[in-house]
Design a protein around this motif. Sequence first.
Motif, PDB file in Angstrom:
ATOM      1  N   VAL A 394     -10.702  14.388  10.830  1.00 15.17           N
ATOM      2  CA  VAL A 394     -11.093  15.306   9.765  1.00 15.17           C
ATOM      3  C   VAL A 394     -12.548  15.073   9.375  1.00 15.17           C
ATOM      4  CG1 VAL A 394     -10.689  15.992   7.360  1.00 15.17           C
ATOM      5  CG2 VAL A 394      -8.758  15.540   8.867  1.00 15.17           C
ATOM      6  N   LYS A 395     -12.935  13.816   9.282  1.00 12.65           N
ATOM      7  CA  LYS A 395     -14.319  13.506   8.916  1.00 12.65           C
ATOM      8  C   LYS A 395     -15.298  13.986   9.985  1.00 12.65           C
ATOM      9  CE  LYS A 395     -13.430   9.577   5.869  1.00 12.65           C
ATOM     10  NZ  LYS A 395     -13.659   8.144   5.600  1.00 12.65           N
ATOM     11  N   ASP A 396     -14.863  13.952  11.239  1.00 13.50           N
ATOM     12  CA  ASP A 396     -15.723  14.469  12.312  1.00 13.50           C
ATOM     13  C   ASP A 396     -15.804  15.992  12.258  1.00 13.50           C
ATOM     14  OD1 ASP A 396     -16.229  11.940  13.275  1.00 13.50           O
ATOM     15  OD2 ASP A 396     -14.621  11.996  14.777  1.00 13.50           O
ATOM     16  N   ALA A 397     -14.705  16.629  11.869  1.00 10.73           N
ATOM     17  CA  ALA A 397     -14.643  18.090  11.906  1.00 10.73           C
ATOM     18  C   ALA A 397     -15.284  18.748  10.694  1.00 10.73           C
ATOM     19  CB  ALA A 397     -13.184  18.551  12.023  1.00 10.73           C
ATOM     20  N   VAL A 398     -15.161  18.107   9.536  1.00 13.34           N
ATOM     21  CA  VAL A 398     -15.651  18.713   8.293  1.00 13.34           C
ATOM     22  C   VAL A 398     -16.843  17.919   7.776  1.00 13.34           C
ATOM     23  CG1 VAL A 398     -15.012  19.557   6.009  1.00 13.34           C
ATOM     24  CG2 VAL A 398     -13.260  19.341   7.791  1.00 13.34           C
ATOM     25  N   PRO A 399     -18.036  18.510   7.794  1.00 14.38           N
ATOM     26  CA  PRO A 399     -19.233  17.789   7.347  1.00 14.38           C
ATOM     27  C   PRO A 399     -19.123  17.342   5.894  1.00 14.38           C
ATOM     28  CG  PRO A 399     -19.828  19.823   8.477  1.00 14.38           C
ATOM     29  CD  PRO A 399     -18.355  19.874   8.252  1.00 14.38           C
ATOM     30  N   ALA A 400     -19.639  16.153   5.612  1.00 17.14           N
ATOM     31  CA  ALA A 400     -19.605  15.621   4.251  1.00 17.14           C
ATOM     32  C   ALA A 400     -20.322  16.557   3.284  1.00 17.14           C
ATOM     33  CB  ALA A 400     -20.236  14.227   4.228  1.00 17.14           C
ATOM     34  N   GLU A 401     -21.381  17.214   3.761  1.00 18.01           N
ATOM     35  CA  GLU A 401     -22.135  18.144   2.916  1.00 18.01           C
ATOM     36  C   GLU A 401     -21.242  19.279   2.421  1.00 18.01           C
ATOM     37  OE1 GLU A 401     -25.703  21.457   3.476  1.00 18.01           O
ATOM     38  OE2 GLU A 401     -25.294  19.988   5.050  1.00 18.01           O
ATOM     39  N   GLU A 402     -20.370  19.780   3.294  1.00 12.84           N
ATOM     40  CA  GLU A 402     -19.470  20.868   2.917  1.00 12.84           C
ATOM     41  C   GLU A 402     -18.436  20.404   1.895  1.00 12.84           C
ATOM     42  OE1 GLU A 402     -19.761  23.912   3.910  1.00 12.84           O
ATOM     43  OE2 GLU A 402     -21.218  23.703   5.528  1.00 12.84           O
ATOM     44  N   VAL A 403     -17.898  19.215   2.116  1.00 14.75           N
ATOM     45  CA  VAL A 403     -16.900  18.671   1.199  1.00 14.75           C
ATOM     46  C   VAL A 403     -17.512  18.425  -0.169  1.00 14.75           C
ATOM     47  CG1 VAL A 403     -15.363  16.715   0.748  1.00 14.75           C
ATOM     48  CG2 VAL A 403     -15.541  17.647   3.056  1.00 14.75           C
ATOM     49  N   ARG A 404     -18.698  17.822  -0.182  1.00 14.02           N
ATOM     50  CA  ARG A 404     -19.360  17.518  -1.452  1.00 14.02           C
ATOM     51  C   ARG A 404     -19.656  18.795  -2.233  1.00 14.02           C
ATOM     52  NH1 ARG A 404     -21.434  12.818  -2.854  1.00 14.02           N
ATOM     53  NH2 ARG A 404     -21.399  12.100  -0.696  1.00 14.02           N
ATOM     54  N   LYS A 405     -20.142  19.806  -1.538  1.00 16.73           N
ATOM     55  CA  LYS A 405     -20.464  21.074  -2.201  1.00 16.73           C
ATOM     56  C   LYS A 405     -19.217  21.709  -2.804  1.00 16.73           C
ATOM     57  CE  LYS A 405     -22.432  25.668  -1.449  1.00 16.73           C
ATOM     58  NZ  LYS A 405     -23.066  25.670  -2.783  1.00 16.73           N
ATOM     59  N   GLN A 406     -18.104  21.667  -2.077  1.00 13.67           N
ATOM     60  CA  GLN A 406     -16.863  22.242  -2.579  1.00 13.67           C
ATOM     61  C   GLN A 406     -16.400  21.516  -3.840  1.00 13.67           C
ATOM     62  OE1 GLN A 406     -15.357  24.958  -1.593  1.00 13.67           O
ATOM     63  NE2 GLN A 406     -13.692  24.747  -3.060  1.00 13.67           N
ATOM     64  N   LEU A 407     -16.506  20.190  -3.843  1.00  7.49           N
ATOM     65  CA  LEU A 407     -16.081  19.416  -5.016  1.00  7.49           C
ATOM     66  C   LEU A 407     -16.985  19.681  -6.215  1.00  7.49           C
ATOM     67  CD1 LEU A 407     -15.150  16.012  -3.336  1.00  7.49           C
ATOM     68  CD2 LEU A 407     -13.591  17.744  -4.247  1.00  7.49           C
ATOM     69  N   VAL A 408     -18.276  19.820  -5.959  1.00  4.72           N
ATOM     70  CA  VAL A 408     -19.214  20.136  -7.040  1.00  4.72           C
ATOM     71  C   VAL A 408     -18.874  21.504  -7.641  1.00  4.72           C
ATOM     72  CG1 VAL A 408     -21.614  20.742  -7.545  1.00  4.72           C
ATOM     73  CG2 VAL A 408     -21.118  18.686  -6.232  1.00  4.72           C
ATOM     74  N   THR A 409     -18.589  22.466  -6.775  1.00  2.00           N
ATOM     75  CA  THR A 409     -18.231  23.810  -7.239  1.00  2.00           C
ATOM     76  C   THR A 409     -16.963  23.781  -8.083  1.00  2.00           C
ATOM     77  OG1 THR A 409     -19.261  24.841  -5.300  1.00  2.00           O
ATOM     78  CG2 THR A 409     -17.632  26.142  -6.499  1.00  2.00           C
ATOM     79  N   GLN A 410     -15.973  23.017  -7.656  1.00  2.00           N
ATOM     80  CA  GLN A 410     -14.727  22.909  -8.412  1.00  2.00           C
ATOM     81  C   GLN A 410     -14.968  22.301  -9.787  1.00  2.00           C
ATOM     82  OE1 GLN A 410     -12.102  20.664  -5.877  1.00  2.00           O
ATOM     83  NE2 GLN A 410     -11.850  22.345  -4.399  1.00  2.00           N
ATOM     84  N   LYS A 411     -15.824  21.286  -9.842  1.00  2.00           N
ATOM     85  CA  LYS A 411     -16.131  20.656 -11.132  1.00  2.00           C
ATOM     86  C   LYS A 411     -16.866  21.627 -12.050  1.00  2.00           C
ATOM     87  CE  LYS A 411     -16.352  15.728  -9.969  1.00  2.00           C
ATOM     88  NZ  LYS A 411     -17.187  14.503 -10.098  1.00  2.00           N
ATOM     89  N   ALA A 412     -17.784  22.390 -11.490  1.00  2.00           N
ATOM     90  CA  ALA A 412     -18.522  23.369 -12.288  1.00  2.00           C
ATOM     91  C   ALA A 412     -17.576  24.416 -12.851  1.00  2.00           C
ATOM     92  CB  ALA A 412     -19.608  24.026 -11.437  1.00  2.00           C
ATOM     93  N   GLU A 413     -16.628  24.826 -12.035  1.00  2.00           N
ATOM     94  CA  GLU A 413     -15.653  25.822 -12.493  1.00  2.00           C
ATOM     95  C   GLU A 413     -14.808  25.258 -13.633  1.00  2.00           C
ATOM     96  OE1 GLU A 413     -13.242  27.317  -9.364  1.00  2.00           O
ATOM     97  OE2 GLU A 413     -12.528  29.021 -10.522  1.00  2.00           O
ATOM     98  N   ARG A 414     -14.441  23.975 -13.524  1.00  2.00           N
ATOM     99  CA  ARG A 414     -13.641  23.354 -14.592  1.00  2.00           C
ATOM    100  C   ARG A 414     -14.416  23.290 -15.906  1.00  2.00           C
ATOM    101  NH1 ARG A 414     -11.655  19.853 -10.514  1.00  2.00           N
ATOM    102  NH2 ARG A 414     -13.017  18.136 -11.154  1.00  2.00           N
ATOM    103  N   VAL A 415     -15.719  23.071 -15.820  1.00  2.00           N
ATOM    104  CA  VAL A 415     -16.541  23.051 -17.037  1.00  2.00           C
ATOM    105  C   VAL A 415     -16.414  24.371 -17.775  1.00  2.00           C
ATOM    106  CG1 VAL A 415     -18.924  23.043 -17.897  1.00  2.00           C
ATOM    107  CG2 VAL A 415     -18.212  21.336 -16.214  1.00  2.00           C
ATOM    108  N   VAL A 416     -16.498  25.462 -17.025  1.00  2.00           N
ATOM    109  CA  VAL A 416     -16.406  26.803 -17.626  1.00  2.00           C
ATOM    110  C   VAL A 416     -15.003  27.051 -18.167  1.00  2.00           C
ATOM    111  CG1 VAL A 416     -16.594  29.277 -17.183  1.00  2.00           C
ATOM    112  CG2 VAL A 416     -18.211  27.693 -16.110  1.00  2.00           C
ATOM    113  N   VAL A 417     -13.987  26.756 -17.353  1.00  2.00           N
ATOM    114  CA  VAL A 417     -12.603  27.088 -17.710  1.00  2.00           C
ATOM    115  C   VAL A 417     -12.098  26.235 -18.867  1.00  2.00           C
ATOM    116  CG1 VAL A 417     -10.216  27.088 -16.887  1.00  2.00           C
ATOM    117  CG2 VAL A 417     -12.041  27.978 -15.427  1.00  2.00           C
ATOM    118  N   GLU A 418     -12.362  24.916 -18.825  1.00  2.00           N
ATOM    119  CA  GLU A 418     -11.830  24.018 -19.846  1.00  2.00           C
ATOM    120  C   GLU A 418     -12.480  24.242 -21.209  1.00  2.00           C
ATOM    121  OE1 GLU A 418     -12.182  20.121 -18.217  1.00  2.00           O
ATOM    122  OE2 GLU A 418     -10.622  20.458 -16.692  1.00  2.00           O
ATOM    123  N   SER A 419     -13.676  24.812 -21.211  1.00  2.00           N
ATOM    124  CA  SER A 419     -14.324  25.123 -22.488  1.00  2.00           C
ATOM    125  C   SER A 419     -14.009  26.549 -22.946  1.00  2.00           C
ATOM    126  CB  SER A 419     -15.842  24.949 -22.366  1.00  2.00           C
ATOM    127  OG  SER A 419     -16.393  25.940 -21.515  1.00  2.00           O
ATOM    128  N   GLY A 420     -13.354  27.311 -22.087  1.00  2.00           N
ATOM    129  CA  GLY A 420     -13.039  28.693 -22.408  1.00  2.00           C
ATOM    130  C   GLY A 420     -11.950  28.808 -23.455  1.00  2.00           C
TER     131      GLY A 420
END
Length: 478
Positions: A394-420
């Motif tokens: 999995v680590k060979d197939a999925v670049p760390a950059e892609e995983v990190r970006k997805q996690l950052v996006t999820q956290k950003a979304e939680r900031v918006v939703v949890e304060s909503g």
Amino acid sequence: MNVKSVEKQEKSTVELVIEVSHEEFEAAIEKVYKKQRGKINVPGFRKGHAPRKIIEGMYGSGVFYEDAINESYIDYYQQAVEQEKLDAVAWPQVEIQEVGREGYTFKAAVTVRPEVKLGEYKGLTAEKPEVTVTDEDIENELKPYINRATRMVTAEREAKLGDTVVIDFEGFLDGKPFDGGKAEGHNLELGSGSFVPGFEDQLVGMKAGEEKKIDITFPEDYHADLAGKAVVFQVKVDEVKEKQLPVVDDEFAKDVSEFDTLDAFKKDLGEKLKARRENINQQDFEKTLIEQVMDNMQVEVPDAMVDFQADQMINEMAQRLAAQGIPFEQYMAMTGMNAETMKASAHDAALERVRRELALDAVALAEGITVSDEEMDEEYKRLAEQYSMELDKVKDAVPAEEVRKQLVTQKAERVVVESGKVGKAKKKTAAKKKTEAAEGEEKPKKKAAAKKKEEATEGEEKPKKRASKKKAEEKTEE
């Protein structure tokens, strides 16, 4: 490789002029020669053994230039982008400026991530209706189970709406049979509307063994051969069948579920329906909040970024179809679409996806969101379980950059939703209207991806674009 100049242009574009040295170009030419020499016939030499100088003497000194440029330019472009720390968001528009023995020079118009002026993104309000489940709702949830347990039995009576009749029929136009107008043992549910209007109604009242001539006029919008034509169908009813519904009681509940009583089964259906509706409401609530963040930001979305995203979406669709055994070309033929109309149809969804990405990236930047190594490890483990793959693969197939970006996006979304907050959603802001107006302006025509200079050496042509990397999803599927 040398970056001769870097010039900022309008609409989030940076123009790079990149020089490729003699040594670098020579290495690319040699690489292409070794790949292609086996395909070139040269008198006096065994196939694949002709020296490069002999081939160049026969076909021109620039015989390998085009392929050598195609072989090398994307790598030098990527090096230049990294060197200049540009956040490229689409394929560049490339133009070859000079080419010769001393190397080549090309210009790349790079679309970079646009500047986002983030508006209000915390404490937003959106509607989230309270979920209720009625007795009627639960009865509707029961219907699929009842339908599956329903049997079709022979009815020794006249056919009525809702019955299924087994028929033989043949259609005649001007006294002659027409193609596609004949069948035997055909099951037809009366009232289903699956036949030409008027056909099913005329079967009501018939019994098994009866024959009848049915006059029908095809609709004007029917296919050309029969549109608006009056025809006669000779029909024989072989059997009339009716639905035999099950008794809906505790025994029924035991047969179709894990519960011993009908009340327990209904209670479970109601709870599951409520959970589904609550989930839908929550998704709508979150979607509305994120849309408000998008409404509140100010950004000029580059056309190239939207085009690139549309291409990505089409590629994703092609992969899904391929997984189902449907070639993409066949799908386009079936839907009457081509590459141009397919891309046009994806434009609005691509624009929405780009705007969402830009909005959440801006939230992540404003909040200083980061992802720890531990969080990365946990996400890779989750992916390994999801795809039933070994962790290292999995680590060979999925670049760390892609995983990190997805996690950052999820956290950003939680900031918006949890304060909503639950409440009435705000109307679109002036910033949103301004952005929509800008996006509605006529798009400038695209430049050619690459073109020859008049002084270019013999045999040189523009390089073809090629992808520099695969998407994480493609690698995962592999």
